[in-house]
Design an enzyme around this catalytic site. Structure first.
Site, short mmCIF file in Angstrom:
data_model
loop_
_atom_site.label_atom_id
_atom_site.label_comp_id
_atom_site.label_asym_id
_atom_site.label_seq_id
_atom_site.Cartn_x
_atom_site.Cartn_y
_atom_site.Cartn_z
N TYR A 151 0.82 -1.22 0.00
CA TYR A 151 0.00 0.00 0.00
C TYR A 151 0.85 1.27 0.00
O TYR A 151 0.41 2.32 0.49
CB TYR A 151 -0.94 -0.01 1.21
CG TYR A 151 -2.15 -0.90 1.02
CD1 TYR A 151 -2.97 -0.77 -0.11
CD2 TYR A 151 -2.51 -1.86 1.97
CE1 TYR A 151 -4.09 -1.58 -0.29
CE2 TYR A 151 -3.64 -2.66 1.80
CZ TYR A 151 -4.43 -2.51 0.66
OH TYR A 151 -5.54 -3.31 0.49
N ARG A 177 -12.13 -6.41 -11.27
CA ARG A 177 -12.56 -5.17 -10.60
C ARG A 177 -14.08 -5.01 -10.67
O ARG A 177 -14.70 -4.50 -9.75
CB ARG A 177 -11.88 -3.93 -11.21
CG ARG A 177 -10.39 -3.80 -10.96
CD ARG A 177 -10.01 -3.35 -9.57
NE ARG A 177 -10.35 -2.00 -9.24
CZ ARG A 177 -9.88 -1.36 -8.17
NH1 ARG A 177 -9.02 -1.97 -7.34
NH2 ARG A 177 -10.24 -0.14 -7.90
N ASN A 224 -13.34 -4.07 3.02
CA ASN A 224 -14.06 -4.46 1.81
C ASN A 224 -13.70 -5.85 1.28
O ASN A 224 -13.86 -6.14 0.11
CB ASN A 224 -13.90 -3.37 0.73
CG ASN A 224 -12.44 -2.99 0.53
OD1 ASN A 224 -11.55 -3.71 0.96
ND2 ASN A 224 -12.19 -1.87 -0.14
N1 UDP Z 1 -9.44 2.57 1.90
C1 UDP Z 1 -10.11 3.10 2.99
N2 UDP Z 1 -10.64 4.37 2.88
C2 UDP Z 1 -10.55 5.11 1.74
C3 UDP Z 1 -9.88 4.55 0.63
C4 UDP Z 1 -9.34 3.28 0.75
O1 UDP Z 1 -10.21 2.48 4.02
O2 UDP Z 1 -11.06 6.24 1.70
C5 UDP Z 1 -8.85 1.22 2.02
C6 UDP Z 1 -9.75 0.14 1.41
O3 UDP Z 1 -9.62 -1.06 2.19
C7 UDP Z 1 -9.14 -0.03 0.04
C8 UDP Z 1 -7.66 0.16 0.32
O4 UDP Z 1 -7.62 1.18 1.31
O5 UDP Z 1 -9.43 -1.31 -0.54
C9 UDP Z 1 -6.83 0.58 -0.89
O6 UDP Z 1 -7.35 1.76 -1.42
P1 UDP Z 1 -7.46 1.99 -3.00
O7 UDP Z 1 -7.76 3.43 -3.20
O8 UDP Z 1 -6.26 1.43 -3.67
O9 UDP Z 1 -8.77 1.18 -3.41
P2 UDP Z 1 -8.94 -0.24 -4.14
O10 UDP Z 1 -7.93 -0.28 -5.25
O11 UDP Z 1 -8.72 -1.31 -3.10
O12 UDP Z 1 -10.36 -0.23 -4.65
MG MG Z 2 -5.85 0.11 -5.28
#
Ligand code: UDP
Ligand code: MG
Length: 172
Positions: A57, A97, A128
């Protein structure tokens, strides 16, 4: 990623996060992902340490939810296990996705995995249940972070040979 005239064969990293495992959703999630007609070319259960979590991350460092996100993916709130998988096939990234749904479980399509099974904690973290790579560059970085070449059933990125000497725990 292999391209020809009309199809793009891609790989994507899918993680069933600790909340997905603790809620016994592994079967449901893999079943739903099978609708994509993609092929699993790697799978393992991982106990995520801080270094792996922060590297995975790294682009989110500085976000207000970052520290809690790291604890979440390390399993501090659920179980110290993540199921990591690599799916391969035509437009794998977009297909997965789509099944996964929006990042925010409240705005995710209710029939998507995140819409069905996700929640927002009282402190605002999106639990999620699944991760899915969002573009080919991320997929390559993430797959190479989580898997060694020999852990996949096929060679999907360039490899090199290297002499490695290290102590290893083996079965007695
Ligand atoms: N996340 C969160 N709050 C936010 C955005 C992201 O808790 O406002 C967490 C969530 O678990 C997410 C992860 O951080 O799956 C990674 O964020 P990303 O923006 O990469 O989203 P993803 O690619 O997982 O949809
Ligand atoms: Mg992501």
């Amino acid at each position: 990623m292999v391209e020809n005239d009309d199809v793009t064969i891609e790989q994507t990293l899918v993680l069933i996060k600790p909340d997905g495992l603790v809620k016994s959703l592994t079967g449901n999630i893999i079943d739903k992902l099978s609708e994509s007609e993609l092929v699993i070319v790697g799978a393992k259960v991982v106990s995520v340490d801080r270094e792996l979590a922060e590297t995975h991350y790294r682009d989110l460092k500085g976000q207000k939810f970052f520290d809690e996100l790291i604890e979440y993916i390390m399993g501090t709130y659920h179980t110290k296990r993540v199921l990591a998988m690599v799916y391969e096939g035509e437009n794998a990234i977009k297909r997965v996705r789509h099944i996964t749904g929006d990042t925010n479980p409240e705005s995710a399509n209710p029939t998507s995995l995140r819409g069905k099974y996700g929640r927002i904690t009282t402190s605002g973290v999106f639990e999620n249940v699944v991760h899915a790579s969002s573009c080919p560059e991320d997929a390559k970085r993430e797959i190479q972070l989580w898997f060694k070449p020999h852990e996949l059933t096929k060679v999907i990125y360039d490899t090199r040979e290297e002499e490695v000497t290290k102590r290893e725990t083996v079965w007695k």
